[in-house]
Design a protein around this motif. Structure first.
Motif, PDB file in Angstrom:
ATOM      1  N   ASN A  78       0.815  -1.223   0.000  1.00  0.00           N
ATOM      2  CA  ASN A  78       0.000   0.000   0.000  1.00  0.00           C
ATOM      3  C   ASN A  78       0.842   1.263   0.000  1.00  0.00           C
ATOM      4  O   ASN A  78       0.338   2.344  -0.350  1.00  0.00           O
ATOM      5  CB  ASN A  78      -0.935   0.005   1.208  1.00  0.00           C
ATOM      6  CG  ASN A  78      -2.030  -1.035   1.097  1.00  0.00           C
ATOM      7  OD1 ASN A  78      -2.349  -1.508   0.008  1.00  0.00           O
ATOM      8  ND2 ASN A  78      -2.613  -1.405   2.235  1.00  0.00           N
ATOM      9  N   ARG A  79       2.096   1.143   0.394  1.00  0.00           N
ATOM     10  CA  ARG A  79       2.985   2.300   0.445  1.00  0.00           C
ATOM     11  C   ARG A  79       3.904   2.393  -0.771  1.00  0.00           C
ATOM     12  O   ARG A  79       4.693   3.339  -0.873  1.00  0.00           O
ATOM     13  CB  ARG A  79       3.800   2.260   1.745  1.00  0.00           C
ATOM     14  CG  ARG A  79       2.938   2.557   2.974  1.00  0.00           C
ATOM     15  CD  ARG A  79       3.602   2.127   4.269  1.00  0.00           C
ATOM     16  NE  ARG A  79       2.830   2.557   5.441  1.00  0.00           N
ATOM     17  CZ  ARG A  79       1.754   1.924   5.894  1.00  0.00           C
ATOM     18  NH1 ARG A  79       1.316   0.820   5.276  1.00  0.00           N
ATOM     19  NH2 ARG A  79       1.102   2.387   6.953  1.00  0.00           N
ATOM     20  N   LEU A  80       3.817   1.426  -1.673  1.00  0.00           N
ATOM     21  CA  LEU A  80       4.581   1.495  -2.920  1.00  0.00           C
ATOM     22  C   LEU A  80       3.873   2.411  -3.910  1.00  0.00           C
ATOM     23  O   LEU A  80       2.637   2.508  -3.909  1.00  0.00           O
ATOM     24  CB  LEU A  80       4.710   0.104  -3.542  1.00  0.00           C
ATOM     25  CG  LEU A  80       5.470  -0.967  -2.762  1.00  0.00           C
ATOM     26  CD1 LEU A  80       5.364  -2.305  -3.493  1.00  0.00           C
ATOM     27  CD2 LEU A  80       6.928  -0.572  -2.563  1.00  0.00           C
ATOM     28  N   SER A  81       4.647   3.037  -4.783  1.00  0.00           N
ATOM     29  CA  SER A  81       4.015   3.766  -5.878  1.00  0.00           C
ATOM     30  C   SER A  81       3.358   2.760  -6.813  1.00  0.00           C
ATOM     31  O   SER A  81       3.747   1.580  -6.868  1.00  0.00           O
ATOM     32  CB  SER A  81       5.051   4.598  -6.630  1.00  0.00           C
ATOM     33  OG  SER A  81       5.980   3.760  -7.288  1.00  0.00           O
ATOM     34  N   ALA A  82       2.363   3.197  -7.558  1.00  0.00           N
ATOM     35  CA  ALA A  82       1.584   2.292  -8.404  1.00  0.00           C
ATOM     36  C   ALA A  82       2.458   1.546  -9.403  1.00  0.00           C
ATOM     37  O   ALA A  82       2.178   0.397  -9.750  1.00  0.00           O
ATOM     38  CB  ALA A  82       0.492   3.080  -9.128  1.00  0.00           C
ATOM     39  N   ASP A  83       3.547   2.180  -9.861  1.00  0.00           N
ATOM     40  CA  ASP A  83       4.420   1.559 -10.855  1.00  0.00           C
ATOM     41  C   ASP A  83       5.036   0.257 -10.365  1.00  0.00           C
ATOM     42  O   ASP A  83       5.339  -0.623 -11.181  1.00  0.00           O
ATOM     43  CB  ASP A  83       5.558   2.518 -11.243  1.00  0.00           C
ATOM     44  CG  ASP A  83       5.085   3.635 -12.158  1.00  0.00           C
ATOM     45  OD1 ASP A  83       3.983   3.504 -12.725  1.00  0.00           O
ATOM     46  OD2 ASP A  83       5.813   4.633 -12.286  1.00  0.00           O
ATOM     47  N   TRP A  84       5.244   0.135  -9.057  1.00  0.00           N
ATOM     48  CA  TRP A  84       5.976  -1.015  -8.531  1.00  0.00           C
ATOM     49  C   TRP A  84       5.079  -2.106  -7.977  1.00  0.00           C
ATOM     50  O   TRP A  84       5.565  -3.166  -7.602  1.00  0.00           O
ATOM     51  CB  TRP A  84       6.961  -0.562  -7.456  1.00  0.00           C
ATOM     52  CG  TRP A  84       8.047   0.302  -8.007  1.00  0.00           C
ATOM     53  CD1 TRP A  84       8.230   1.634  -7.792  1.00  0.00           C
ATOM     54  CD2 TRP A  84       9.082  -0.101  -8.918  1.00  0.00           C
ATOM     55  NE1 TRP A  84       9.308   2.095  -8.502  1.00  0.00           N
ATOM     56  CE2 TRP A  84       9.851   1.041  -9.213  1.00  0.00           C
ATOM     57  CE3 TRP A  84       9.421  -1.310  -9.516  1.00  0.00           C
ATOM     58  CZ2 TRP A  84      10.948   1.008 -10.059  1.00  0.00           C
ATOM     59  CZ3 TRP A  84      10.519  -1.341 -10.370  1.00  0.00           C
ATOM     60  CH2 TRP A  84      11.267  -0.194 -10.631  1.00  0.00           C
ATOM     61  N   ARG A  85       3.783  -1.875  -7.926  1.00  0.00           N
ATOM     62  CA  ARG A  85       2.905  -2.872  -7.303  1.00  0.00           C
ATOM     63  C   ARG A  85       2.804  -4.154  -8.117  1.00  0.00           C
ATOM     64  O   ARG A  85       2.725  -5.246  -7.561  1.00  0.00           O
ATOM     65  CB  ARG A  85       1.524  -2.261  -7.042  1.00  0.00           C
ATOM     66  CG  ARG A  85       1.554  -1.229  -5.928  1.00  0.00           C
ATOM     67  CD  ARG A  85       0.220  -0.557  -5.711  1.00  0.00           C
ATOM     68  NE  ARG A  85       0.351   0.522  -4.721  1.00  0.00           N
ATOM     69  CZ  ARG A  85      -0.564   1.441  -4.508  1.00  0.00           C
ATOM     70  NH1 ARG A  85      -1.706   1.428  -5.217  1.00  0.00           N
ATOM     71  NH2 ARG A  85      -0.373   2.382  -3.600  1.00  0.00           N
TER      72      ARG A  85
END
Length: 353
Positions: free
Chosen positions: A126-133
């Motif tokens: 949930n704390r990752l940027s969307a690019d890395w999920r």
């Protein structure tokens, strides 16, 4: 026909706070640019990303190369920040080649740790940027497929009779995968993923309990089949080509899941391989991190790191080994110390039909 199960752990995959940091330099040889296509992904890296401060503890024992077991930040935010920085650095043309082993091992231990901790993993995601999920999801899904192959019980009280060696250079392996793809039609990403999960891209030099051997873990009887094995079963070039031919024979061109089932009779195995292949397909630069993963072994005393130079001709009690090599143990208090997850029950690859 299903093959007998084997217990042959490869790889793949601590909860202390940051205790300091190693500033990693930013230069990187361009072998990947010459060997793989441009990444088809929305994930971007800056021209010169900030230096990554890997967590360190001067009191921890060190391996022969001077590194200690990677530490994992305690809070979800610190862990997410570290993971994103590591992922960026592993894909950057500015990262010095000498920094890649530590970065790859840090990445690996983070994913191995979170694979056992669903709530913590979700908090980090949930704390990752969307690019890395999406990258995060593939890694955890792959690792959990292997854990599902054998759940419950305690880890092994003895270590395997393996020799851990340095892999072939990355550019050489990439060339072998490409050549095999051109000759057979089996995607290079699948071959790289099989090589990763079987022997850590050739780091494990050993024979499984089912008599499988070499970097792609062939049974000698399968290697001897007409049209499969050519050359030396322990030679990475020869073994990768043979693996591609075997996957074709088992129906991999029509359905790669069917081919992987022939390689190892487990749906979990096939799904795990395809998660790693998807990572490479989405962004070939992900190869750099996977290439630098170390060999880990799930023991009764935790998730042990078996570095290059490990060399045992017969099984050895874990406690006896750790007296010789304390740097292999997860730090006391870490989430991987004494977790006791057993090695995955693996079926011999390339088994007879």
């Amino acid at each position: 026909m299903r093959q007998p199960l084997r217990r042959f752990l490869f790889l793949l995959l601590g909860g202390l706070a940051l205790l300091g940091g190693v500033q990693l330099q930013r230069r990187f040889p361009h072998h990947l640019a010459a060997m793989v296509p441009e990444p088809m992904t929305d994930v971007t890296t800056e021209d010169a990303p900030p230096a990554v401060a890997l967590p360190i503890d001067p009191a921890l024992p060190r391996a022969a190369d001077g590194r200690h077991y990677p530490l994992v930040p305690e809070t979800p935010q610190a862990l997410a920040d570290l993971l994103m920085a590591v992922e960026v650095a592993l894909r950057s043309d500015h990262t010095d080649a000498s920094d890649l082993p530590a970065l790859g091992h840090q990445q690996q231990v983070i994913y191995r740790t979170l694979s056992h901790q669903p709530q913590r993993a979700e908090a980090v995601r949930n704390r990752l940027s969307a690019d890395w999920r999406g990258v995060f999801d593939h890694h955890l899904a792959a690792r959990r497929e292997f854990l599902a192959m054998h759940s419950g019980g305690r880890g092994s009280a003895t270590l395997p009779a393996w020799r851990i060696i340095a892999p072939e250079p990355a550019e050489a392996l990439l060339r072998y995968y490409r050549e095999a793809e051109a000759a057979t039609g089996i995607e290079w990403e699948v071959l790289a993923a099989v090589n990763l999960v079987e022997t850590g891209m050739g780091r494990i030099d050993g024979i499984s309990v089912a008599d499988a051997r070499g970097p792609m873990q062939f049974l000698p009887t399968t290697w001897a089949e007409p049209g499969i094995g050519k050359g030396d079963i322990r030679n990475p070039h020869d073994a990768i080509g043979a693996a591609a031919r075997y996957l074709v024979r088992r129906g991999g061109l029509k359905d790669i899941r069917r081919g992987l089932w022939g390689y190892n009779n487990s749906d979990n195995y096939g799904r795990a391989v395809l998660h790693y292949a998807a990572l490479l397909r989405d962004d070939p630069r992900a190869f750099t991190g996977l290439y630098h993963w170390e060999i880990h072994f799930n023991s009764a005393l935790g998730d042990l790191w078996l570095p290059v130079g490990y060399n045992q001709t017969q099984r050895l009690p874990v406690a006896a080994y750790l007296r010789q090599m304390p740097a292999s143990a997860p730090p006391l208090g870490s989430q991987t110390h004494g977790q006791g997850v057993p090695p995955a029950a693996r079926q011999p690859c390339c088994g007879q039909p």
